[in-house]
Design a protein around this motif. Structure first.
Motif, short mmCIF file in Angstrom:
data_model
loop_
_atom_site.label_atom_id
_atom_site.label_comp_id
_atom_site.label_asym_id
_atom_site.label_seq_id
_atom_site.Cartn_x
_atom_site.Cartn_y
_atom_site.Cartn_z
N ALA A 145 0.79 -1.27 0.02
CA ALA A 145 0.02 0.08 -0.11
C ALA A 145 0.75 1.30 -0.14
CB ALA A 145 -0.83 0.01 1.26
N SER A 146 1.92 1.09 0.85
CA SER A 146 2.87 2.30 0.67
C SER A 146 3.62 2.52 -0.44
CB SER A 146 3.95 2.23 1.90
OG SER A 146 3.30 2.13 3.21
N PHE A 152 1.83 6.75 -6.78
CA PHE A 152 0.56 7.69 -7.17
C PHE A 152 0.37 8.81 -6.12
CE2 PHE A 152 0.48 3.69 -9.13
CZ PHE A 152 0.59 4.06 -10.63
N PRO A 153 1.02 9.86 -5.67
CA PRO A 153 0.69 10.62 -4.46
C PRO A 153 -0.44 11.26 -4.95
CG PRO A 153 2.79 11.29 -5.77
CD PRO A 153 2.41 9.92 -6.20
N GLN A 154 -0.90 11.70 -6.05
CA GLN A 154 -1.88 12.67 -6.56
C GLN A 154 -3.33 11.83 -6.68
OE1 GLN A 154 -1.39 16.21 -5.98
NE2 GLN A 154 0.68 15.45 -5.14
N ASN A 155 -3.15 10.40 -6.63
CA ASN A 155 -4.15 9.58 -6.95
C ASN A 155 -5.16 9.54 -5.61
OD1 ASN A 155 -5.94 7.61 -7.72
ND2 ASN A 155 -4.59 7.11 -9.29
N LEU A 157 -7.92 7.85 -5.23
CA LEU A 157 -8.58 6.49 -5.18
C LEU A 157 -7.32 5.50 -4.83
CD1 LEU A 157 -10.73 4.57 -5.90
CD2 LEU A 157 -9.87 4.17 -8.24
N VAL A 158 -6.21 5.70 -5.00
CA VAL A 158 -5.11 4.81 -4.17
C VAL A 158 -5.07 5.18 -2.92
CG1 VAL A 158 -2.54 4.69 -4.15
CG2 VAL A 158 -3.64 4.79 -6.53
N ALA A 159 -5.20 6.40 -2.52
CA ALA A 159 -5.32 6.92 -1.23
C ALA A 159 -6.49 6.30 -0.33
CB ALA A 159 -5.23 8.42 -0.90
N HIS A 160 -7.57 6.15 -0.90
CA HIS A 160 -8.93 5.59 -0.33
C HIS A 160 -8.61 4.20 -0.35
CE1 HIS A 160 -12.93 4.85 0.16
NE2 HIS A 160 -12.98 3.80 -0.53
N LEU A 161 -8.07 3.41 -1.39
CA LEU A 161 -7.87 2.06 -1.19
C LEU A 161 -6.88 1.28 -0.36
CD1 LEU A 161 -8.37 1.23 -5.35
CD2 LEU A 161 -9.98 0.61 -3.02
N ALA A 162 -5.93 2.47 -0.09
CA ALA A 162 -4.81 2.02 0.87
C ALA A 162 -5.37 1.97 2.09
CB ALA A 162 -3.73 3.02 0.74
N ARG A 163 -6.48 3.12 2.50
CA ARG A 163 -6.88 2.92 3.95
C ARG A 163 -7.82 1.86 4.00
NH1 ARG A 163 -8.39 7.98 3.36
NH2 ARG A 163 -10.59 7.60 2.51
N CYS A 164 -8.61 1.61 2.97
CA CYS A 164 -9.41 0.29 3.19
C CYS A 164 -8.61 -0.92 3.34
CB CYS A 164 -10.13 0.14 1.77
SG CYS A 164 -11.46 1.48 1.30
N THR A 218 -16.12 11.32 -6.14
CA THR A 218 -16.09 10.59 -7.23
C THR A 218 -14.45 10.69 -8.04
OG1 THR A 218 -18.34 11.02 -7.62
CG2 THR A 218 -17.11 10.23 -9.64
N PRO A 219 -13.85 9.53 -8.06
CA PRO A 219 -12.68 9.28 -8.93
C PRO A 219 -12.65 9.99 -10.42
CG PRO A 219 -12.82 7.42 -7.75
CD PRO A 219 -14.28 7.95 -7.68
N ARG A 220 -11.63 10.67 -10.73
CA ARG A 220 -11.62 10.82 -12.13
C ARG A 220 -11.48 9.90 -12.98
NH1 ARG A 220 -8.68 14.92 -9.51
NH2 ARG A 220 -6.64 13.85 -10.17
N PRO A 221 -11.83 9.71 -14.05
CA PRO A 221 -11.71 8.66 -15.07
C PRO A 221 -10.10 8.29 -15.09
CG PRO A 221 -13.15 9.93 -16.16
CD PRO A 221 -12.67 10.64 -15.17
N GLU A 222 -9.32 9.32 -15.16
CA GLU A 222 -7.78 9.14 -15.30
C GLU A 222 -7.34 8.39 -13.91
OE1 GLU A 222 -9.15 12.17 -17.94
OE2 GLU A 222 -9.36 12.01 -15.70
N GLU A 223 -8.07 9.02 -12.66
CA GLU A 223 -7.38 8.09 -11.60
C GLU A 223 -7.64 6.67 -11.64
OE1 GLU A 223 -7.57 11.08 -7.95
OE2 GLU A 223 -9.42 10.91 -9.09
N ILE A 224 -8.97 6.31 -12.07
CA ILE A 224 -9.37 4.85 -12.25
C ILE A 224 -8.49 4.22 -13.22
CG2 ILE A 224 -11.03 3.38 -12.81
CD1 ILE A 224 -13.01 5.89 -12.08
#
Length: 433
Positions: A145-146, A152-155, A157-164, A218-224
């Protein structure tokens, strides 16, 4: 001793939470409102990574083999939460006090003790190991996760899923951190249903909390697409699934989903792209298929419109829309799965079977995921009663999980069973032109 002679003893807990097996009383199980001994062929050893739960406000019931009477031992009832890949065929037998609290959002399987081990009434319906984490230290998940957060420090969705993965121990998010199997892609903040057992949003008066927080953006399409590309780089047979426990209904963000998948496919992204959905918006099907989706998984508790509505409590759609969604997805060339929320003693009754078999046959569904309904049994039976869909006579007897599966196979040729979204062999490499 043969399996047919296996007669596990009652399991209960004392006031200190210590679990014991009763020296005289035998295990009983619950199917709907019926209390019976377990069927010998439905008992299996408690699978690894399962858990035992104490049931507050509920006392354990056992069978006196000498008299044939049901006995209340006056001690706390115990249930098993079986690990993923297994479907319960019966629930724990107990007597609930009038002031018993509503149970949290788990499934409460019947458990007994024999031959120096615990046994549960369940069937393994999927051998896929994707949610088995035996031998994987938490530090390895945290490291993965780290690494994603650094890359991807600006993503968001990555931050959300790391917390999950690290806070809620979500199996799908942990797999993303490990770079294996199925990647979760939550996107939707809103929902057009108010499911009684919603995992991410509960009414204050429900009596129990949601098990995880719903995504707040809502994540941006590019983040997804970035998450998809990274997971596809690490996993040779990746699966990408929209529609997770930490979000609402993904079809409400269909345009975002289609654009994200289109970007992924345009860049040569391979793998199975799936949406877990309530199937409420059939007009979205063709757009998703054109964007590069491969499969849909429609969640159901019943093939009966009245019973479905009582549990899902749809806001702006009807059961007919769900049926149409499934049929149009099949016509569009998508693999159609049903996420069946199985509840022993209700789902496997004759009337419920007939309604479900008719729906599966009419829509041409390919696959049934036999998932356990995570809800307090008393609450669900109240939903059943309030729906008016089933009489007490219709719920008085059930065929059992094994016969339920056999009959569906006979009546719906080609139908397959499992627990997880399958990786499809012909997943498309890019969006249709």
């Amino acid at each position: 001793m043969s399996a047919t002679k296996l007669r596990p003893r009652l399991v209960y807990a004392d006031a200190k939470g210590q679990i014991y097996d009763h020296p005289d009383l035998e295990m009983l199980v619950r199917r709907g409102s019926q209390i019976t001994p377990p069927r010998p062929d439905e008992l299996i050893p408690l699978p690894p990574e399962s858990e035992l739960f104490l049931l507050p406000g509920r006392t354990a019931l056992g069978l006196d083999p000498e008299t044939g009477q049901v006995e209340d031992v006056g001690e706390t009832a115990v249930a098993a939460f079986v690990c993923p890949g297994h479907t319960l065929s019966a629930q724990a037998a107990y007597a609930a006090a009038p002031d018993a609290p509503v149970l949290p959002l788990f499934a409460y399987g019947a458990v007994g003790f024999a031959r120096d081990r615990f046994y549960v009434a369940a069937t393994r319906v999927d051998n896929d190991p994707r949610q088995v984490f035996t031998g994987i230290p938490r530090s390895r998940i945290a490291k993965g996760a780290s690494a994603l957060l650094r890359k991807f420090p600006q993503n968001r969705l990555v931050a959300h899923l790391a917390r999950c993965a690290l806070t809620y121990c979500c199996p799908a998010a942990k797999n993303l951190a490990l770079g294996r199997f199925e990647a979760p892609l939550p996107t939707s903040r809103t929902c057009n249903a108010r499911c009684v057992g919603c995992l991410s949003l509960q009414d204050p008066d429900s009596g129990f909390p949601s098990t995880q927080n719903r995504i707040t953006f809502t994540p941006r399409p590019e983040e997804i697409a970035q998450v998809m590309a990274e997971h596809g780089r690490r996993e040779s047979r990746p699966i990408f699934s929209f529609g997770q426990g930490c979000e609402g209904e993904p079809l409400t963000e269909a345009a975002t989903l289609a654009k994200a998948v289109g970007l992924f496919r345009k860049d040569g992204g391979r793998g199975t792209v799936n949406v877990n959905t309530n199937g409420s918006l059939p007009d979205r099907v063709e757009d998703l298929a054109r964007a590069g989706f491969d499969s849909v998984r429609v969640s159901l508790n019943s093939g009966d419109e009245r019973f479905y509505a009582a549990y899902y409590r749809p806001r702006s759609y009807a059961f007919g829309d769900v049926r149409e969604f499934m049929a149009r997805a099949k016509a569009a060339g998508l693999f159609v799965s049903v996420n069946l929320l199985f509840f022993p003693g209700v789902t496997d009754t004759e009337a419920e079977y007939a309604a479900l078999a008719g729906l599966l046959g009419d829509t041409g569904a390919d696959f049934v995921q036999l998932r356990n309904l995570n809800l307090d049994p008393e609450l669900y039976l109240r939903v059943v009663g309030e729906s008016g869909a089933r009489s007490q006579a219709e719920l008085a007897a059930c065929m059992g999980l094994a016969n339920f599966m056999k009959r569906l196979c006979a009546d719906c040729p080609g139908l397959r069973f499992g627990y997880f979204n399958p990786a499809l062999p012909l997943a498309r490499p890019q969006a249709d032109s």
